[in-house]
Design a protein around this motif. Structure first.
Motif, PDB file in Angstrom:
ATOM      1  N   ARG A  79       0.804  -1.240   0.000  1.00  9.12           N
ATOM      2  CA  ARG A  79       0.000   0.000   0.000  1.00  9.12           C
ATOM      3  C   ARG A  79       0.827   1.275   0.000  1.00  9.12           C
ATOM      4  N   THR A  80       1.953   1.282   0.726  1.00 12.30           N
ATOM      5  CA  THR A  80       2.727   2.526   0.789  1.00 12.30           C
ATOM      6  C   THR A  80       3.272   2.878  -0.596  1.00 12.30           C
ATOM      7  N   MET A  81       3.836   1.874  -1.262  1.00 10.22           N
ATOM      8  CA  MET A  81       4.413   2.141  -2.578  1.00 10.22           C
ATOM      9  C   MET A  81       3.327   2.499  -3.599  1.00 10.22           C
ATOM     10  N   ILE A 127      11.821   6.792  -0.011  1.00  9.89           N
ATOM     11  CA  ILE A 127      12.749   5.699   0.348  1.00  9.89           C
ATOM     12  C   ILE A 127      12.179   4.803   1.437  1.00  9.89           C
ATOM     13  N   ARG A 128      12.234   3.512   1.175  1.00 12.55           N
ATOM     14  CA  ARG A 128      11.953   2.514   2.222  1.00 12.55           C
ATOM     15  C   ARG A 128      13.165   1.595   2.324  1.00 12.55           C
ATOM     16  N   SER A 129      13.551   1.295   3.536  1.00 10.88           N
ATOM     17  CA  SER A 129      14.731   0.446   3.731  1.00 10.88           C
ATOM     18  C   SER A 129      14.541  -0.486   4.920  1.00 10.88           C
ATOM     19  N   GLU A 155      11.024   4.590  11.930  1.00 10.29           N
ATOM     20  CA  GLU A 155       9.845   5.454  11.724  1.00 10.29           C
ATOM     21  C   GLU A 155       9.182   5.220  10.368  1.00 10.29           C
ATOM     22  N   HIS A 156       7.943   5.632  10.283  1.00 11.72           N
ATOM     23  CA  HIS A 156       7.152   5.540   9.045  1.00 11.72           C
ATOM     24  C   HIS A 156       6.196   6.752   9.097  1.00 11.72           C
ATOM     25  N   PRO A 157       6.756   7.954   8.889  1.00 13.10           N
ATOM     26  CA  PRO A 157       5.975   9.166   9.185  1.00 13.10           C
ATOM     27  C   PRO A 157       4.667   9.322   8.428  1.00 13.10           C
ATOM     28  N   THR A 158       4.611   8.966   7.150  1.00  8.79           N
ATOM     29  CA  THR A 158       3.334   9.199   6.449  1.00  8.79           C
ATOM     30  C   THR A 158       2.248   8.245   6.942  1.00  8.79           C
ATOM     31  N   GLN A 159       2.648   7.078   7.456  1.00  2.77           N
ATOM     32  CA  GLN A 159       1.648   6.172   8.040  1.00  2.77           C
ATOM     33  C   GLN A 159       1.021   6.841   9.262  1.00  2.77           C
ATOM     34  N   ALA A 160       1.868   7.438  10.105  1.00  2.32           N
ATOM     35  CA  ALA A 160       1.334   8.116  11.299  1.00  2.32           C
ATOM     36  C   ALA A 160       0.447   9.290  10.892  1.00  2.32           C
ATOM     37  N   ARG A 191       8.181   0.259  13.144  1.00  7.53           N
ATOM     38  CA  ARG A 191       8.438   1.667  12.769  1.00  7.53           C
ATOM     39  C   ARG A 191       7.126   2.450  12.750  1.00  7.53           C
ATOM     40  N   VAL A 192       6.015   1.727  12.553  1.00  5.77           N
ATOM     41  CA  VAL A 192       4.703   2.387  12.607  1.00  5.77           C
ATOM     42  C   VAL A 192       4.504   2.958  14.012  1.00  5.77           C
ATOM     43  N   PHE A 193       4.833   2.161  15.020  1.00  7.10           N
ATOM     44  CA  PHE A 193       4.733   2.645  16.405  1.00  7.10           C
ATOM     45  C   PHE A 193       5.653   3.853  16.611  1.00  7.10           C
ATOM     46  N   LEU A 244      -1.046  -4.175  15.594  1.00  7.06           N
ATOM     47  CA  LEU A 244       0.168  -4.267  14.771  1.00  7.06           C
ATOM     48  C   LEU A 244       0.445  -5.721  14.428  1.00  7.06           C
ATOM     49  N   ARG A 245       1.098  -5.919  13.309  1.00  2.34           N
ATOM     50  CA  ARG A 245       1.458  -7.268  12.853  1.00  2.34           C
ATOM     51  C   ARG A 245       2.692  -7.761  13.638  1.00  2.34           C
ATOM     52  N   VAL A 246       2.733  -9.066  13.873  1.00  6.96           N
ATOM     53  CA  VAL A 246       3.955  -9.656  14.424  1.00  6.96           C
ATOM     54  C   VAL A 246       4.941  -9.747  13.259  1.00  6.96           C
ATOM     55  N   GLN A 247       6.030  -8.970  13.364  1.00 12.43           N
ATOM     56  CA  GLN A 247       6.914  -8.824  12.206  1.00 12.43           C
ATOM     57  C   GLN A 247       7.999  -9.897  12.143  1.00 12.43           C
ATOM     58  N   GLY A 248       7.553 -11.052  11.628  1.00 14.95           N
ATOM     59  CA  GLY A 248       8.414 -12.229  11.559  1.00 14.95           C
ATOM     60  C   GLY A 248       9.716 -11.974  10.826  1.00 14.95           C
ATOM     61  N   GLU A 249       9.669 -11.145   9.776  1.00 15.51           N
ATOM     62  CA  GLU A 249      10.893 -10.898   9.004  1.00 15.51           C
ATOM     63  C   GLU A 249      11.927 -10.113   9.811  1.00 15.51           C
ATOM     64  N   ARG A 250      11.493  -9.553  10.959  1.00 19.79           N
ATOM     65  CA  ARG A 250      12.453  -8.866  11.827  1.00 19.79           C
ATOM     66  C   ARG A 250      12.763  -9.717  13.060  1.00 19.79           C
ATOM     67  N   GLY A 251      12.447 -10.991  12.954  1.00 21.79           N
ATOM     68  CA  GLY A 251      12.824 -11.924  14.020  1.00 21.79           C
ATOM     69  C   GLY A 251      11.810 -12.037  15.144  1.00 21.79           C
ATOM     70  N   HIS A 284      -5.351  -0.566  11.797  1.00 23.34           N
ATOM     71  CA  HIS A 284      -4.195  -1.447  11.541  1.00 23.34           C
ATOM     72  C   HIS A 284      -3.481  -0.863  10.331  1.00 23.34           C
ATOM     73  N   PRO A 285      -2.137  -0.824  10.337  1.00 25.60           N
ATOM     74  CA  PRO A 285      -1.454  -0.242   9.178  1.00 25.60           C
ATOM     75  C   PRO A 285      -1.463  -1.158   7.958  1.00 25.60           C
ATOM     76  N   GLY A 286      -1.813  -2.427   8.165  1.00 27.05           N
ATOM     77  CA  GLY A 286      -1.748  -3.402   7.097  1.00 27.05           C
ATOM     78  C   GLY A 286      -0.284  -3.799   6.884  1.00 27.05           C
ATOM     79  N   PRO A 287      -0.016  -4.968   6.341  1.00 17.87           N
ATOM     80  CA  PRO A 287      -0.994  -6.002   6.059  1.00 17.87           C
ATOM     81  C   PRO A 287      -1.504  -6.679   7.335  1.00 17.87           C
ATOM     82  N   VAL A 288      -2.836  -6.928   7.340  1.00 16.05           N
ATOM     83  CA  VAL A 288      -3.448  -7.629   8.473  1.00 16.05           C
ATOM     84  C   VAL A 288      -3.202  -9.127   8.293  1.00 16.05           C
TER      85      VAL A 288
HETATM   86  C1  NCD Z   1       3.830  -1.424   7.728  1.00 17.59           C
HETATM   87  C2  NCD Z   1       5.258  -1.338   7.302  1.00 17.59           C
HETATM   88  O1  NCD Z   1       5.677  -1.903   6.299  1.00 17.59           O
HETATM   89  O2  NCD Z   1       5.966  -0.640   8.012  1.00 17.59           O
HETATM   90  N1  NCD Z   1       2.889  -1.414   6.719  1.00 17.59           N
HETATM   91  C3  NCD Z   1       2.644  -0.295   5.977  1.00 17.59           C
HETATM   92  O3  NCD Z   1       3.535   0.377   5.511  1.00 17.59           O
HETATM   93  N2  NCD Z   1       1.380   0.055   5.785  1.00 17.59           N
HETATM   94  C4  NCD Z   1       3.567  -2.367   8.820  1.00 17.59           C
HETATM   95  C5  NCD Z   1       3.920  -3.814   8.665  1.00 17.59           C
HETATM   96  O4  NCD Z   1       4.617  -4.221   7.760  1.00 17.59           O
HETATM   97  O5  NCD Z   1       3.462  -4.588   9.513  1.00 17.59           O
END
Ligand code: NCD
Length: 339
Positions: A79-81, A127-129, A155-160, A191-193, A244-251, A284-288
């Motif tokens: 969604r962000t992209m 930029i997303r990294s 951080e993810h400022p535009t989400q906030a 980063r959403v938090f 918030l999603r449990v961010q498995g890719e970040r461990g 929820h910021p998604g993905p749910v």
């Molecule tokens: C989030 C992200 O990628 O930071 N999603 C988003 O940008 N809408 C949250 C997440 O991945 O769980």
């Protein structure tokens, strides 16, 4: 005003409306890498303009012609992209993407990659990294405006910003004083938090976080939030429930027993949502991840779920941001030395 029938306008009534809403106001920042850069005046300008853009959902404005945007997403995004890309296109900006599996994977530094695309004389680089701090570093070395679309765990400022708009519209107030926002889930990797908590403090909300101890940062109290390890206790009296999603890719999976057990203790179910105020909304910021962070019984179109409204507001906020930034590109390029 019904803006859905026309698909192309030039400097018509809609543009004049935007100019009137904006008045003589300008953003105080040129790059956006953290919510801490955003002032109260920036916030009201962004939200006034975003609300105006929302009236013209499908319009293609012609005012940002000649300005290009690079979508530099070095980490996957849906969604962000797509919303940054569509927002730019609806303002008549040209966009192109450089993706995660390009030069960075071959070993090029972020700085060299950013300076390469900056040499096209684009106006904006999104930029997303995976790592924290990339957008801020890029902002110091690029001529283009740099917008952070999520940097690592930071951080993810535009989400906030889009979340803030969604909350204020629901509350029908100018700030969130006296409102209780409960953020549930994988706080430590989010980063959403990171951005949301800064914005919520600015808006004077009471912020509660509910998570297993292992998913909370060590010094969570420095954010001025109340911590709960039992989600039911946090939800009592809540006005906003933000999962918030449990961010498995970040461990994150190493911080909980199993996803099933996490869901049993912290997943937002109908029963849990009912503990919040009657007119509370679920966000929820998604993905749910269904049946983990939000139970299936609460569909995306449940009357209390504002998850799709958040997505819609994302378009409006990003259009507002890009329009206001694009205006600052005129003759106000940053002075910097490219080394
Ligand atoms: C989030 C992200 O990628 O930071 N999603 C988003 O940008 N809408 C949250 C997440 O991945 O769980």
């Amino acid at each position: 005003m019904d803006g859905t029938k026309k698909d192309f306008i030039s400097l018509g009534a809609e543009h004049s409306h935007l100019l009137t809403v904006r008045g003589k106001r300008d953003l105080s920042f040129f790059d956006l890498y953290s919510v801490s850069q955003v002032t109260h005046s920036d916030l009201s300008l962004l939200y006034d303009v975003a609300r105006a853009f929302r009236e013209y959902k499908t319009y293609k404005f012609s005012f940002n012609k000649g300005i290009s945007q690079i979508n530099a997403f070095f980490e996957a995004s849906t969604r962000t992209m797509s919303s940054f890309d569509l927002a730019a296109k609806q303002l008549s900006m040209d966009t192109t993407s450089v993706s995660g599996n390009s030069s960075i994977q071959k070993g090029e530094s972020y700085l060299d990659t950013v300076q390469t695309v900056d040499s096209y004389n684009v106006g904006v680089i999104i930029i997303r990294s995976k790592e924290s701090g990339v957008a801020e570093m890029a902002a110091r070395h690029a001529q283009a405006s740099i917008v952070n679309a999520g940097d690592g765990w930071h951080e993810h400022p535009t989400q906030a910003l889009l979340d803030g708009l969604t909350m204020l519209d629901h509350a029908k107030t100018k700030d969130l004083k006296g409102k209780i926002v409960v953020i549930v889930g994988d706080i430590v990797h989010s980063r959403v938090f990171g951005s949301l908590v800064r914005l919520l403090k600015m808006l004077k909300a009471e912020v509660r976080v509910a998570a297993p101890q292992t998913l909370l940062p060590k010094h969570i109290e420095k954010f001025g939030v109340k911590t709960y390890y039992v989600v039911e206790e946090a939800l009592a009296g809540a006005d906003f429930v933000y999962a918030l999603r449990v961010q498995g890719e970040r461990g994150a999976n190493g911080f909980i027993p199993t996803l099933r057990e996490y869901s049993k203790m912290f997943g937002i179910s109908r029963k849990r949502l009912d503990l919040a105020n009657k007119d509370a909304i679920l966000m929820h910021p998604g993905p749910v991840i269904r049946d983990i962070d939000v139970h299936s019984a609460l569909s995306a179109v449940d009357h209390q779920s504002h998850i799709l409204r958040q997505v819609e507001n994302g378009m409006a906020v990003r259009k507002a941001l890009l329009w206001l930034i694009a205006d600052r590109l005129d003759g106000k390029k940053k002075t910097f030395s490219r080394k």
